[in-house]
Design an enzyme around this catalytic site. Structure first.
Site, PDB file in Angstrom:
ATOM      1  N   CYS A 323       0.826  -1.262   0.100  1.00 50.06           N
ATOM      2  CA  CYS A 323       0.247  -0.397  -0.209  1.00 50.06           C
ATOM      3  C   CYS A 323       0.684   0.940  -0.131  1.00 50.06           C
ATOM      4  O   CYS A 323       0.579   2.211  -0.666  1.00 50.06           O
ATOM      5  CB  CYS A 323      -0.962   0.191   1.378  1.00 50.06           C
ATOM      6  SG  CYS A 323      -0.283  -0.399   3.119  1.00 50.06           S
ATOM      7  N   HIS A 454      -1.876   0.453   7.494  1.00 50.17           N
ATOM      8  CA  HIS A 454      -2.412   0.340   6.499  1.00 50.17           C
ATOM      9  C   HIS A 454      -2.194   2.172   5.884  1.00 50.17           C
ATOM     10  O   HIS A 454      -1.772   3.028   7.515  1.00 50.17           O
ATOM     11  CB  HIS A 454      -3.806   0.620   5.737  1.00 50.17           C
ATOM     12  CG  HIS A 454      -4.789   0.552   4.423  1.00 50.17           C
ATOM     13  ND1 HIS A 454      -4.475  -0.467   3.510  1.00 50.17           N
ATOM     14  CD2 HIS A 454      -5.843   0.997   4.118  1.00 50.17           C
ATOM     15  CE1 HIS A 454      -4.629  -0.424   2.770  1.00 50.17           C
ATOM     16  NE2 HIS A 454      -5.670   0.735   3.018  1.00 50.17           N
ATOM     17  N   ASP A 475      -8.040   4.692  -1.994  1.00 50.14           N
ATOM     18  CA  ASP A 475      -7.820   2.935  -0.810  1.00 50.14           C
ATOM     19  C   ASP A 475      -7.144   2.586  -2.047  1.00 50.14           C
ATOM     20  O   ASP A 475      -7.026   1.939  -3.133  1.00 50.14           O
ATOM     21  CB  ASP A 475      -8.508   2.579  -0.436  1.00 50.14           C
ATOM     22  CG  ASP A 475      -8.639   1.680   1.096  1.00 50.14           C
ATOM     23  OD1 ASP A 475      -6.863   1.074   0.870  1.00 50.14           O
ATOM     24  OD2 ASP A 475      -8.921   1.528   1.748  1.00 50.14           O
TER      25      ASP A 475
END
Length: 541
Positions: A323, A454, A475
């Site tokens: 991520c 995250h 996202d």
């Protein structure tokens, strides 16, 4: 022949006797057979016996004198008496030469038994003698002395206390005067207690060792778990994971073998040139959002959007750990479309994940964030290591992009919310807005947003008519097929649900953001590199 006065041992010469006395009686520890006194030489022990145990010694001498008078010229009887007296003396002196470690209790009992046998045998004979010879007045006095000595209760040599029986006196001396003796209080019990204590200590030590071993095992397992979680377990990096997951897809029948080989070839080409293949990119979303807010969203009073940005999502090669890299690609895609950054980013393309790892390693080699480099073993390529706000900061700074980290290290609202975070982002985007149009397309780049486990990218913020705020977030975990729903001419409000995040949706304990502010000169880059030696972030509140 010479006879030892202590133990009765016979030797042939005076030198042999001296050697005997030295070896047997002077080098060995001498112990009193009556009270177990030790630690003194032979002369002092004899003096002790004569003074502290005078009655016991007198008893022996009286019986020898009686036996001598009674049996007179009878050699055989005299020999028996001498033998018996020698036996008692031998018992006494052998006690003096014994080692206290070789059962002090049995020595006392043995001596007591020999005395009792001696008293019983000779007392019977003396009574016969006194009956037949009571005309002899001298013997009458001896008789009284004998009975007085025989039945005189034992007296403690230390405190003078009198006990009825020798066993009671022995117990009294060992319990009340143990500190004056060479043996500890209740030696036998102490030995049992010591043995029990030793076993208990061994059990406790074994339990402690077992506990430490278990804790060590758990620590190793936790460390290995963290290594796997953060991609530091030497299980390979992007390339290895991509190939393994594609093979799984083929085996499950969800990918034709032909597609496997095509995608493998594309991946190898991408890795060779260091440029992302674009297979996870979705473009045009900012423009689509502008149209939507102009024509719909009646509950929104005003909205601010970042400059144009592409969405990148995780692939089979970085799923579960990529991520941070994907958010950097989003941020860089916006900067590459912004003329203000043409100078510092000239000629760049969106790098693939292994290339981003290489770029961070290069920043470490330049001297950026040595502490962070050490924590990641100065290596990212070939690993699945996570990156966070610090790595994004040094990577942008090494590219001469001016940015800073802001740390929202605790909740500032009810129920664990972060209203200060929302207010900061609102001020960031609304600072260059003029007038009050409903939709404001700013030139501000998107914001990198990090929380535990995250990271995401903030591409705008809404202000509802009821004055509540809602962030618009990309996202990297959202796949392309979902993002492409936002490109339709008539966007459904439900499609924006994946972008909108209200204050109640962001309730992690801590958040960090990386906000871009412009370009750096070469000199400013050097200054920031030096400042990164001691890394600090702006903290709010």
């Amino acid at each position: 022949m010479l006879s030892c006065d202590i133990c009765g041992e016979t030797v042939t010469s005076e030198p042999d006797m001296k050697a005997h006395l030295l070896i047997v009686h002077m080098e060995n520890e001498i112990i009193c057979p009556f009270c177990k006194l030790s630690g003194v030489n032979y002369d002092k022990m004899c003096f002790h016996i004569e003074t502290a145990h005078f009655e016991q010694n007198t008893l022996e001498r009286n019986f020898e004198r009686i036996n001598t008078v009674q049996y007179g010229a009878s050699d055989n009887k005299k020999d028996n008496t001498l033998q018996c007296g020698t036996e008692v003396n031998s018992s006494i002196h052998s006690g003096c030469t014994s080692n206290p470690k070789n059962s002090a209790q049995s020595l006392i009992k043995d001596s007591t038994l020999k005395h009792e046998a001696f008293y019983s045998e000779n007392l019977t004979e003396s009574r016969k003698f006194l009956t037949s010879k009571e005309k002899q007045s001298g013997l009458t006095e001896i008789k009284g002395s004998i009975y007085e000595t025989t039945y005189s209760p034992p007296e403690c040599p230390f405190c003078g206390k009198i006990e009825e029986h020798s066993e009671d006196m022995e117990t009294h001396v060992k319990t009340k005067h143990a500190n004056l003796l060479d043996i500890p209080l209740e030696a036998g019990m102490d030995r049992v207690q010591c043995s029990g204590d030793l076993q208990l200590a061994q059990q406790l030590q074994q339990e402690e060792d077992r506990k430490r071993s278990e804790e060590s095992r758990q620590e190793i397992e936790e460390f290995q778990k963290l290594q796997r979680q953060y991609g530091l377990d030497n299980s390979g990096g992007y390339k290895q994971q991509q190939l393994q997951n594609m093979e799984i897809e083929v085996n499950r029948g969800r990918m034709p073998p032909s597609e496997f080989h095509i995608r493998k070839a594309d991946m190898m080409e991408s890795l060779a040139i260091g440029i992302d293949d674009g297979k996870t990119k979705t473009s045009g979303i900012i423009e689509a959002l502008h149209r939507y807010y102009q024509n719909a969203a009646t509950d929104v009073r005003q909205v601010w959007l970042s400059s144009v940005v592409d969405h990148f999502h995780s692939s089979l090669g970085d799923k579960g750990w990529g991520c941070g890299y994907r958010n950097f690609q989003m941020l860089l895609s916006s900067l590459l479309q912004n003329d203000a950054y043409n100078d510092c980013l000239k000629g760049m393309s969106i790098p693939c994940i292994p290339k981003i790892q290489s770029m961070i390693e290069d920043a470490w080699k330049e001297g950026f964030d040595p502490q962070g480099a050490s924590q990641l073993n100065n290596r990212l390529q070939g690993t699945k290591a996570w990156i966070g706000a610090c790595e994004i900061y040094i990577l942008l700074t090494s590219l001469r992009v001016k940015c800073h980290i802001v740390d929202f290290h605790k909740s500032t609202g009810p129920l664990g919310t972060h209203p200060c975070l929302f207010e900061w982002i609102l001020n960031y985007y609304s600072s260059e807005g003029e007038g009050s149009p409903k939709v404001v397309c700013t030139s501000k780049p998107p914001i990198y947003l990090q929380h535990q486990g995250h990271s995401r990218t903030v591409i705008g913020i809404e202000e509802k008519k009821n004055r509540t705020l809602c962030l618009l977030i990309f996202d990297p975990g959202c796949p392309s097929r979902e993002m492409q729903k936002l490109l339709k001419q008539d966007i459904e409000a439900s499609s924006l649900k994946q972008l909108r995040k209200s204050m109640g949706n962001l309730k992690h304990k801590q958040y960090q953001i990386v906000a871009v502010e412009g370009a750096l000169s070469p000199e400013e880059k050097v200054a920031r590199r030096q400042a990164s030696q001691v890394f600090t972030a702006e903290k709010i509140p």
